[in-house]
Design a protein around this motif. Structure first.
Motif, PDB file in Angstrom:
ATOM      1  N   ILE A 163       8.816   2.875 -11.280  1.00 15.11           N
ATOM      2  CA  ILE A 163       8.482   4.143 -11.939  1.00 15.11           C
ATOM      3  C   ILE A 163       9.506   4.006 -13.199  1.00 15.11           C
ATOM      4  O   ILE A 163       9.048   4.443 -14.495  1.00 15.11           O
ATOM      5  N   ALA A 212       9.350   2.240  -5.206  1.00 16.64           N
ATOM      6  CA  ALA A 212       8.678   3.036  -5.825  1.00 16.64           C
ATOM      7  C   ALA A 212       9.396   3.582  -6.957  1.00 16.64           C
ATOM      8  O   ALA A 212       8.761   3.554  -8.389  1.00 16.64           O
ATOM      9  N   MET A 270       3.953  10.106  -9.868  1.00 12.75           N
ATOM     10  CA  MET A 270       3.216  10.337 -11.111  1.00 12.75           C
ATOM     11  C   MET A 270       2.737  11.776 -11.184  1.00 12.75           C
ATOM     12  O   MET A 270       2.783  12.418 -12.294  1.00 12.75           O
ATOM     13  N   ARG A 271       2.079  12.134 -10.108  1.00 14.32           N
ATOM     14  CA  ARG A 271       1.624  13.618 -10.039  1.00 14.32           C
ATOM     15  C   ARG A 271       2.713  14.432 -10.250  1.00 14.32           C
ATOM     16  O   ARG A 271       2.476  15.329 -10.970  1.00 14.32           O
ATOM     17  N   LYS A 280       0.652  -1.139  -0.052  1.00 12.35           N
ATOM     18  CA  LYS A 280       0.002  -0.120   0.079  1.00 12.35           C
ATOM     19  C   LYS A 280       0.902   1.360  -0.043  1.00 12.35           C
ATOM     20  O   LYS A 280       0.644   2.194  -0.806  1.00 12.35           O
ATOM     21  N   VAL A 335       2.585   1.788  -3.567  1.00  5.34           N
ATOM     22  CA  VAL A 335       1.434   2.339  -4.616  1.00  5.34           C
ATOM     23  C   VAL A 335       1.291   3.770  -4.065  1.00  5.34           C
ATOM     24  O   VAL A 335       1.056   4.703  -5.271  1.00  5.34           O
ATOM     25  N   HIS A 336       1.017   3.962  -2.883  1.00  2.00           N
ATOM     26  CA  HIS A 336       1.070   5.464  -2.536  1.00  2.00           C
ATOM     27  C   HIS A 336       2.043   6.547  -2.871  1.00  2.00           C
ATOM     28  O   HIS A 336       1.872   7.412  -3.709  1.00  2.00           O
ATOM     29  N   GLU A 337       3.152   5.885  -3.092  1.00  2.00           N
ATOM     30  CA  GLU A 337       4.513   6.740  -3.289  1.00  2.00           C
ATOM     31  C   GLU A 337       4.585   6.714  -4.915  1.00  2.00           C
ATOM     32  O   GLU A 337       5.200   7.898  -5.559  1.00  2.00           O
ATOM     33  N   CYS A 338       4.061   5.713  -5.584  1.00  2.00           N
ATOM     34  CA  CYS A 338       4.309   5.836  -6.982  1.00  2.00           C
ATOM     35  C   CYS A 338       3.309   6.664  -7.611  1.00  2.00           C
ATOM     36  O   CYS A 338       3.333   7.320  -8.609  1.00  2.00           O
ATOM     37  N   ARG A 339       2.006   6.773  -7.115  1.00  2.00           N
ATOM     38  CA  ARG A 339       1.033   7.888  -7.425  1.00  2.00           C
ATOM     39  C   ARG A 339       1.660   9.289  -7.245  1.00  2.00           C
ATOM     40  O   ARG A 339       1.368  10.360  -8.011  1.00  2.00           O
ATOM     41  N   TYR A 340       2.353   9.388  -6.027  1.00  2.00           N
ATOM     42  CA  TYR A 340       2.964  10.726  -5.730  1.00  2.00           C
ATOM     43  C   TYR A 340       3.900  11.277  -6.916  1.00  2.00           C
ATOM     44  O   TYR A 340       3.757  12.461  -7.396  1.00  2.00           O
TER      45      TYR A 340
END
Length: 230
Positions: free
Chosen positions: A108, A104, A74-75, A64, A67-72
């Motif tokens: 990426i 992460a 990507m932003r 979890k 995934v949270h840091e990957c989304r960060y």
């Protein structure tokens, strides 16, 4: 005289199944197929009914977090291209644990979203166009973003590589009409020295070499002081 019987060959012999092998279409063949199906069904039931290991809470929490840091990340990339070093620094500032940050970044990278060569090339082009920066300043900026030297050298050698011309364009853009009038009318050189110091400070901030700055400033001030005959 009637013809003699033909000698029998292998093709003329009846096929006799081996012992225990069912003949296709026979009752024993159907029974064998049913037995296989029953065994497959029994094995499937065993697999489905077998107890499953309990989920690992620690592993689930780590996934979890990754995934949270990957989304960060990507932003961050959605706004502009970024170097790998820049993204690692952002994760460090967020105090992300090392194992989470490493995984992460690896994801990426596997997604093809990290390209320091393209990042350095785009950075140099944009900073030359928008800020008129010299190569020394551009190199410092890319080093701060932890870009490898090979990508920095390649980026500085691409596009507009005429640093002297870019330096002259910058100096000319900072010598206004009133400066030209004063340069042409003054006798003691006061405005020339003041303007020269201002231009030299500008070129230093922009990262142009000192020798190039002196050469360009003296030439452009001399040209600006000349009385136009046009």
């Amino acid at each position: 005289m009637s013809p003699s019987p033909r000698a029998g060959g292998a093709d003329d012999q009846p096929v006799v199944p081996a012992a225990g092998v069912p003949v296709p279409g026979s009752p024993s063949d159907s029974a064998a197929s049913g037995d296989v199906a029953a065994r497959l069904a029994d094995r499937t039931r065993q697999i489905l009914e077998a107890p499953r290991p309990a989920p690992d809470p620690e592993r689930a929490a780590q996934e979890k977090a990754v995934v949270h840091e990957c989304r960060y990340l990507m932003r961050l990339l959605a706004s502009r291209r970024r170097s790998a070093g820049e993204m690692r620094e952002r994760l460090r500032q967020r105090e992300v644990p090392g194992a989470i940050a490493h995984e992460a970044m690896a994801r990426i990278d596997r997604a093809g979203l990290i390209d320091d060569e393209a990042f350095a090339r785009d950075w140099v082009q944009q900073r030359r166009d928008l800020r008129a920066l010299g190569d020394a300043a551009l190199r410092r900026e890319l080093e701060t973003k932890q870009v490898d030297a090979q990508w920095i050298d390649g980026a500085l050698g691409s596009g507009d590589t005429d640093e002297e011309r870019r330096c002259r364009d910058l100096v000319r853009s900072r010598i206004g009409h009133r400066d030209r009038e004063q340069l042409r009318s003054e006798r003691d050189g006061t405005h020339r020295r003041r303007l020269s110091r201002r231009l030299d400070a500008l070129l230093t901030r922009k990262g142009y070499p000192g020798s190039l700055a002196v050469h360009v400033i003296s030439g452009e001030l001399r040209t600006a002081a000349e009385v136009s005959t046009g």
